[in-house]
Motif scaffolding. Structure first.
Motif, PDB file in Angstrom:
ATOM      1  N   GLU A  46      42.309   3.703  -6.439  1.00 55.30           N
ATOM      2  CA  GLU A  46      43.217   4.377  -7.385  1.00 55.30           C
ATOM      3  C   GLU A  46      43.452   5.807  -6.912  1.00 55.30           C
ATOM      4  OE1 GLU A  46      41.479   4.393 -11.300  1.00 55.30           O
ATOM      5  OE2 GLU A  46      40.981   2.274 -11.181  1.00 55.30           O
ATOM      6  N   ASN A  47      44.637   6.322  -7.173  1.00 53.01           N
ATOM      7  CA  ASN A  47      44.951   7.717  -6.877  1.00 53.01           C
ATOM      8  C   ASN A  47      45.725   8.299  -8.041  1.00 53.01           C
ATOM      9  OD1 ASN A  47      45.520  10.226  -5.713  1.00 53.01           O
ATOM     10  ND2 ASN A  47      47.292   9.430  -4.629  1.00 53.01           N
ATOM     11  N   ASN A  48      45.230   9.396  -8.544  1.00 53.37           N
ATOM     12  CA  ASN A  48      45.892  10.083  -9.648  1.00 53.37           C
ATOM     13  C   ASN A  48      46.135  11.540  -9.261  1.00 53.37           C
ATOM     14  OD1 ASN A  48      45.857   7.904 -11.679  1.00 53.37           O
ATOM     15  ND2 ASN A  48      43.646   8.118 -11.434  1.00 53.37           N
ATOM     16  N   GLY A  49      47.160  11.758  -8.431  1.00 54.55           N
ATOM     17  CA  GLY A  49      47.613  13.109  -8.162  1.00 54.55           C
ATOM     18  C   GLY A  49      47.413  13.668  -6.770  1.00 54.55           C
ATOM     19  N   PHE A  50      46.569  13.078  -5.944  1.00 53.18           N
ATOM     20  CA  PHE A  50      46.379  13.623  -4.603  1.00 53.18           C
ATOM     21  C   PHE A  50      47.576  13.295  -3.714  1.00 53.18           C
ATOM     22  CE2 PHE A  50      41.774  13.175  -5.733  1.00 53.18           C
ATOM     23  CZ  PHE A  50      41.454  14.526  -5.651  1.00 53.18           C
ATOM     24  N   ASN A  51      47.963  14.267  -2.880  1.00 51.93           N
ATOM     25  CA  ASN A  51      49.045  14.011  -1.928  1.00 51.93           C
ATOM     26  C   ASN A  51      48.465  13.392  -0.652  1.00 51.93           C
ATOM     27  OD1 ASN A  51      48.176  16.120  -0.125  1.00 51.93           O
ATOM     28  ND2 ASN A  51      49.259  17.626  -1.390  1.00 51.93           N
ATOM     29  N   SER A  52      49.318  13.010   0.265  1.00 53.40           N
ATOM     30  CA  SER A  52      48.869  12.297   1.468  1.00 53.40           C
ATOM     31  C   SER A  52      47.942  13.162   2.333  1.00 53.40           C
ATOM     32  CB  SER A  52      50.055  11.796   2.283  1.00 53.40           C
ATOM     33  OG  SER A  52      50.857  12.873   2.715  1.00 53.40           O
ATOM     34  N   HIS A  53      48.184  14.446   2.407  1.00 52.53           N
ATOM     35  CA  HIS A  53      47.311  15.339   3.181  1.00 52.53           C
ATOM     36  C   HIS A  53      45.904  15.377   2.578  1.00 52.53           C
ATOM     37  CE1 HIS A  53      46.011  18.709   5.625  1.00 52.53           C
ATOM     38  NE2 HIS A  53      45.662  19.345   4.519  1.00 52.53           N
ATOM     39  N   GLU A  54      45.831  15.491   1.264  1.00 49.29           N
ATOM     40  CA  GLU A  54      44.531  15.500   0.593  1.00 49.29           C
ATOM     41  C   GLU A  54      43.805  14.164   0.771  1.00 49.29           C
ATOM     42  OE1 GLU A  54      45.192  18.473  -3.169  1.00 49.29           O
ATOM     43  OE2 GLU A  54      46.326  16.587  -3.152  1.00 49.29           O
ATOM     44  N   LEU A  55      44.547  13.072   0.674  1.00 46.94           N
ATOM     45  CA  LEU A  55      43.935  11.752   0.851  1.00 46.94           C
ATOM     46  C   LEU A  55      43.355  11.598   2.252  1.00 46.94           C
ATOM     47  CD1 LEU A  55      46.514   9.517  -1.029  1.00 46.94           C
ATOM     48  CD2 LEU A  55      44.216  10.158  -1.804  1.00 46.94           C
ATOM     49  N   LYS A  56      44.029  12.135   3.257  1.00 41.06           N
ATOM     50  CA  LYS A  56      43.507  12.081   4.622  1.00 41.06           C
ATOM     51  C   LYS A  56      42.208  12.883   4.733  1.00 41.06           C
ATOM     52  CE  LYS A  56      47.877  11.233   6.904  1.00 41.06           C
ATOM     53  NZ  LYS A  56      48.954  11.762   7.723  1.00 41.06           N
ATOM     54  N   GLN A  57      42.152  14.052   4.078  1.00 35.83           N
ATOM     55  CA  GLN A  57      40.924  14.856   4.081  1.00 35.83           C
ATOM     56  C   GLN A  57      39.785  14.083   3.420  1.00 35.83           C
ATOM     57  OE1 GLN A  57      42.365  18.417   2.023  1.00 35.83           O
ATOM     58  NE2 GLN A  57      41.911  19.572   3.888  1.00 35.83           N
ATOM     59  N   ILE A  58      40.074  13.487   2.287  1.00 36.71           N
ATOM     60  CA  ILE A  58      39.071  12.720   1.549  1.00 36.71           C
ATOM     61  C   ILE A  58      38.567  11.559   2.401  1.00 36.71           C
ATOM     62  CG2 ILE A  58      38.727  11.173  -0.422  1.00 36.71           C
ATOM     63  CD1 ILE A  58      40.809  12.995  -1.924  1.00 36.71           C
ATOM     64  N   GLU A  59      39.482  10.827   2.988  1.00 32.79           N
ATOM     65  CA  GLU A  59      39.104   9.655   3.776  1.00 32.79           C
ATOM     66  C   GLU A  59      38.264  10.037   4.993  1.00 32.79           C
ATOM     67  OE1 GLU A  59      42.661   7.293   4.374  1.00 32.79           O
ATOM     68  OE2 GLU A  59      42.962   7.227   2.205  1.00 32.79           O
ATOM     69  N   LYS A  60      38.532  11.196   5.574  1.00 30.79           N
ATOM     70  CA  LYS A  60      37.724  11.674   6.697  1.00 30.79           C
ATOM     71  C   LYS A  60      36.273  11.883   6.253  1.00 30.79           C
ATOM     72  CE  LYS A  60      37.393  15.336  10.122  1.00 30.79           C
ATOM     73  NZ  LYS A  60      37.921  16.597  10.611  1.00 30.79           N
ATOM     74  N   VAL A  61      36.090  12.524   5.107  1.00 29.60           N
ATOM     75  CA  VAL A  61      34.738  12.744   4.573  1.00 29.60           C
ATOM     76  C   VAL A  61      34.081  11.409   4.237  1.00 29.60           C
ATOM     77  CG1 VAL A  61      33.416  13.754   2.664  1.00 29.60           C
ATOM     78  CG2 VAL A  61      35.289  15.046   3.704  1.00 29.60           C
ATOM     79  N   LEU A  62      34.827  10.516   3.613  1.00 29.22           N
ATOM     80  CA  LEU A  62      34.265   9.220   3.242  1.00 29.22           C
ATOM     81  C   LEU A  62      33.841   8.414   4.462  1.00 29.22           C
ATOM     82  CD1 LEU A  62      36.583   8.193   0.296  1.00 29.22           C
ATOM     83  CD2 LEU A  62      34.194   8.901   0.188  1.00 29.22           C
ATOM     84  N   GLN A  63      34.630   8.441   5.512  1.00 33.53           N
ATOM     85  CA  GLN A  63      34.253   7.725   6.733  1.00 33.53           C
ATOM     86  C   GLN A  63      32.980   8.322   7.332  1.00 33.53           C
ATOM     87  OE1 GLN A  63      35.409   4.907   7.808  1.00 33.53           O
ATOM     88  NE2 GLN A  63      37.199   4.787   6.498  1.00 33.53           N
ATOM     89  N   GLU A  64      32.887   9.633   7.320  1.00 30.48           N
ATOM     90  CA  GLU A  64      31.726  10.305   7.908  1.00 30.48           C
ATOM     91  C   GLU A  64      30.447  10.038   7.122  1.00 30.48           C
ATOM     92  OE1 GLU A  64      30.243  14.773   9.217  1.00 30.48           O
ATOM     93  OE2 GLU A  64      32.354  14.443   8.774  1.00 30.48           O
ATOM     94  N   TYR A  65      30.547   9.992   5.804  1.00 35.47           N
ATOM     95  CA  TYR A  65      29.365   9.872   4.955  1.00 35.47           C
ATOM     96  C   TYR A  65      29.245   8.527   4.245  1.00 35.47           C
ATOM     97  CZ  TYR A  65      28.851  14.862   5.694  1.00 35.47           C
ATOM     98  OH  TYR A  65      28.686  16.096   6.277  1.00 35.47           O
ATOM     99  N   ALA A  66      30.002   7.539   4.660  1.00 35.05           N
ATOM    100  CA  ALA A  66      30.037   6.250   3.951  1.00 35.05           C
ATOM    101  C   ALA A  66      28.654   5.632   3.795  1.00 35.05           C
ATOM    102  CB  ALA A  66      30.976   5.279   4.652  1.00 35.05           C
TER     103      ALA A  66
END
Length: 83
Positions: A46-66
């Motif tokens: 789900e996404n409530n308000g994040f833009n594509s740039h923010e989602l890429k930042q989030i996904e980078k952190v999630l991949q690193e710390y999954a």
């Protein structure tokens, strides 16, 4: 109780204890939030308000710390069940 797993660049990564058992994490920043599945792969639920740039930042952190997030999720849920 919703433990905070990590804070990065204003993003807060946490879980909500009373949700489904499939491992997932919520990301919150200001008035925005998103939910990501951690298994079988990291993917947005789900996404409530994040833009594509923010989602890429989030996904980078999630991949690193999954793996760490999955372990901490499992530890937290087991505490909830044992209470």
């Amino acid at each position: 109780m919703s433990p905070k797993f990590k804070e990065y660049n204003g993003f807060v990564f946490k879980i909500f204890s009373n949700e489904e058992d499939r491992k997932h994490i919520h990301v919150i920043k200001a008035e925005k939030d998103a939910k990501y599945w951690l298994e079988p792969n990291v993917e947005i639920a789900e996404n409530n308000g994040f833009n594509s740039h923010e989602l890429k930042q989030i996904e980078k952190v999630l991949q690193e710390y999954a793996e760490e997030f999955k372990e901490r999720y499992a530890a937290h849920i087991s505490k909830r069940i044992d209470d």
